[in-house]
Design an enzyme around this catalytic site. Sequence first.
Site, PDB file in Angstrom:
ATOM      1  N   HIS A 106      -3.207   7.512   2.676  1.00 32.01           N
ATOM      2  CA  HIS A 106      -3.650   6.246   2.080  1.00 32.01           C
ATOM      3  C   HIS A 106      -5.044   5.892   2.584  1.00 32.01           C
ATOM      4  CE1 HIS A 106      -3.787   2.220   0.639  1.00 32.01           C
ATOM      5  NE2 HIS A 106      -3.638   1.664   1.842  1.00 32.01           N
ATOM      6  N   ASN A 127     -10.190   0.627  -0.553  1.00 30.00           N
ATOM      7  CA  ASN A 127      -8.725   0.648  -0.553  1.00 30.00           C
ATOM      8  C   ASN A 127      -8.226   0.108  -1.898  1.00 30.00           C
ATOM      9  OD1 ASN A 127      -6.006   0.241  -0.189  1.00 30.00           O
ATOM     10  ND2 ASN A 127      -6.193  -0.818   1.775  1.00 30.00           N
ATOM     11  N   CYS A 153       0.808  -1.228   0.000  1.00 27.71           N
ATOM     12  CA  CYS A 153       0.000   0.000   0.000  1.00 27.71           C
ATOM     13  C   CYS A 153       0.839   1.274   0.000  1.00 27.71           C
ATOM     14  CB  CYS A 153      -0.963   0.002   1.182  1.00 27.71           C
ATOM     15  SG  CYS A 153      -2.283  -1.191   0.966  1.00 27.71           S
TER      16      CYS A 153
HETATM   17  O1  UT7 Z   1      -3.944  -0.900   3.245  1.00 30.09           O
HETATM   18  C1  UT7 Z   1      -3.077  -1.785   3.895  1.00 30.09           C
HETATM   19  C2  UT7 Z   1      -3.179  -1.651   5.322  1.00 30.09           C
HETATM   20  N1  UT7 Z   1      -4.447  -2.154   5.786  1.00 30.09           N
HETATM   21  C3  UT7 Z   1      -5.081  -1.509   6.722  1.00 30.09           C
HETATM   22  O2  UT7 Z   1      -4.631  -0.461   7.124  1.00 30.09           O
HETATM   23  C4  UT7 Z   1      -6.300  -2.144   7.297  1.00 30.09           C
HETATM   24  C5  UT7 Z   1      -6.228  -2.111   8.803  1.00 30.09           C
HETATM   25  N2  UT7 Z   1      -7.321  -2.823   9.475  1.00 30.09           N
HETATM   26  C6  UT7 Z   1      -8.589  -2.373   9.426  1.00 30.09           C
HETATM   27  O3  UT7 Z   1      -8.926  -1.447   8.716  1.00 30.09           O
HETATM   28  C7  UT7 Z   1      -9.581  -3.041  10.339  1.00 30.09           C
HETATM   29  O4  UT7 Z   1      -8.887  -3.864  11.242  1.00 30.09           O
HETATM   30  C8  UT7 Z   1     -10.676  -3.884   9.612  1.00 30.09           C
HETATM   31  C9  UT7 Z   1     -11.597  -2.976   8.843  1.00 30.09           C
HETATM   32  C10 UT7 Z   1     -10.008  -4.873   8.663  1.00 30.09           C
HETATM   33  C11 UT7 Z   1     -11.480  -4.650  10.629  1.00 30.09           C
HETATM   34  O5  UT7 Z   1     -12.036  -3.733  11.572  1.00 30.09           O
HETATM   35  P1  UT7 Z   1     -11.861  -3.967  13.143  1.00 30.09           P
HETATM   36  O6  UT7 Z   1     -12.570  -2.880  13.800  1.00 30.09           O
HETATM   37  O7  UT7 Z   1     -10.393  -4.111  13.422  1.00 30.09           O
HETATM   38  O8  UT7 Z   1     -12.647  -5.306  13.355  1.00 30.09           O
HETATM   39  P2  UT7 Z   1     -12.130  -6.666  14.031  1.00 30.09           P
HETATM   40  O9  UT7 Z   1     -11.327  -7.438  13.062  1.00 30.09           O
HETATM   41  O10 UT7 Z   1     -11.539  -6.357  15.365  1.00 30.09           O
HETATM   42  O11 UT7 Z   1     -13.520  -7.393  14.246  1.00 30.09           O
HETATM   43  C12 UT7 Z   1     -14.519  -6.859  15.133  1.00 30.09           C
HETATM   44  C13 UT7 Z   1     -15.751  -7.722  15.035  1.00 30.09           C
HETATM   45  C14 UT7 Z   1     -15.450  -9.204  15.123  1.00 30.09           C
HETATM   46  O12 UT7 Z   1     -16.524  -9.819  15.789  1.00 30.09           O
HETATM   47  P3  UT7 Z   1     -16.400 -10.200  17.350  1.00 30.09           P
HETATM   48  O13 UT7 Z   1     -15.228 -11.107  17.446  1.00 30.09           O
HETATM   49  O14 UT7 Z   1     -16.189  -8.895  18.071  1.00 30.09           O
HETATM   50  O15 UT7 Z   1     -17.722 -10.840  17.634  1.00 30.09           O
HETATM   51  C15 UT7 Z   1     -15.427  -9.662  13.687  1.00 30.09           C
HETATM   52  O16 UT7 Z   1     -15.755 -11.026  13.535  1.00 30.09           O
HETATM   53  O17 UT7 Z   1     -16.362  -7.530  13.742  1.00 30.09           O
HETATM   54  C16 UT7 Z   1     -16.497  -8.783  13.091  1.00 30.09           C
HETATM   55  N3  UT7 Z   1     -16.303  -8.563  11.663  1.00 30.09           N
HETATM   56  C17 UT7 Z   1     -17.275  -8.225  10.809  1.00 30.09           C
HETATM   57  N4  UT7 Z   1     -18.607  -8.037  11.000  1.00 30.09           N
HETATM   58  C18 UT7 Z   1     -19.340  -7.682   9.926  1.00 30.09           C
HETATM   59  C19 UT7 Z   1     -15.140  -8.622  10.964  1.00 30.09           C
HETATM   60  N5  UT7 Z   1     -15.358  -8.325   9.676  1.00 30.09           N
HETATM   61  C20 UT7 Z   1     -16.692  -8.082   9.561  1.00 30.09           C
HETATM   62  C21 UT7 Z   1     -17.504  -7.727   8.472  1.00 30.09           C
HETATM   63  N6  UT7 Z   1     -18.832  -7.550   8.701  1.00 30.09           N
HETATM   64  N7  UT7 Z   1     -17.021  -7.555   7.219  1.00 30.09           N
END
Ligand code: UT7
Length: 333
Positions: free
Chosen positions: A256, A286, A116
Amino acid sequence: MSKISAAITAVGAYVPEYVLTNQILETMVDTNDEWITTRTGIKERRILKKEGEGTSYLAIKAAEDLIAKKDIDPKDIELVIVATATPDMKAASTAAYTAAKIGATNAFSFDMDAACSSFLYGMSVASSFIESGRYKNVLLIGADKMSSLINYKDRATCIIFGDGAGAVLFEPTTEDVGLKDEYLRSDGTGREFLQATYGGSVHPLTHEALDNGGHYAFQEGRTVFKNAVFNMADATVKVLERNNLDKDSVDWLAAHQANKRIIDATAQRIDLAEEKVMMNIHKYGNTTSATLPLLLNDYESQLKKGDNIIFAAFGGGFNWGAIYLKWAYNSKD
Ligand code: UT7
């Protein structure tokens, strides 16, 4: 003799027609518009559906847009750099094909990949060729067909990424504009948290890996998020401090577009007003190497000669950094 700086003198862009909305994703994986919007800021992304077309298709379109807008002869372009994490093929340069197709027949060309941060690093590379005095027209294209790396059954990644391309032209100037400073860093110990494991030299593709989706992008979101928030903000602060800039003297933050919360955190760290923060993640998601030039293209009409722009990125590797650039033209010039 006055110092030669590298200025961006033109911008072009392209995104494919097909719009993949949050509502469509709701029918594909267990997710919902509310979660995607609040956790990422993304509403829709573009996907290249054309059979047999890859990243070069997007890169060529973006370059052609720039060439038409700037009205330059492609034969005057001396170097074409394609910043991409999704090259057309494993062993044939996407940049060489792109250069040939846009008629840049007097140019040499190469691909560069820093995930990225590819475009951010590409700005540094392109500028160095100009500052050396050896080249006068360097075309830097950021292009990615992220849909080729994504498993549309994996809700952790498929809601984030989209396809697109943007291009900028770097030219020499002795005016007080162009690339002023950069702070770029890498830490390869982070690669386990964001990678497409199979299909490279460590793990060549096997039938079993293919069946298990090992060739798709995998991301441990939370770890990447934490590192992105810290490092993007840290790099931004360092560049500001080194150049005696503050929230009033910075005109724009072009960060980004990976997650709106990461961009907001970077802006908050330097106390930057919301209207100075370029944002188009809601439209494109992204697009990896394309996010920064797509921002420039969307905001080009608002940019004024002399504007202080801070570029910042973080991505797989890990690779990150920030660049300070003074904008070189008013859009009606
Ligand atoms: O460009 C390269 C660099 N990449 C980035 O900078 C991306 C960095 N990461 C992120 O942007 C975020 O971590 C994500 C958008 C990928 C995920 O968001 P998050 O707030 O970190 O969510 P999480 O992975 O901590 O998940 C929170 C909850 C989980 O459920 P529980 O365990 O709390 O019950 C996940 O299972 O959200 C759930 N979840 C979803 N729910 C609905 C994860 N993905 C989804 C989804 N829809 N698509």
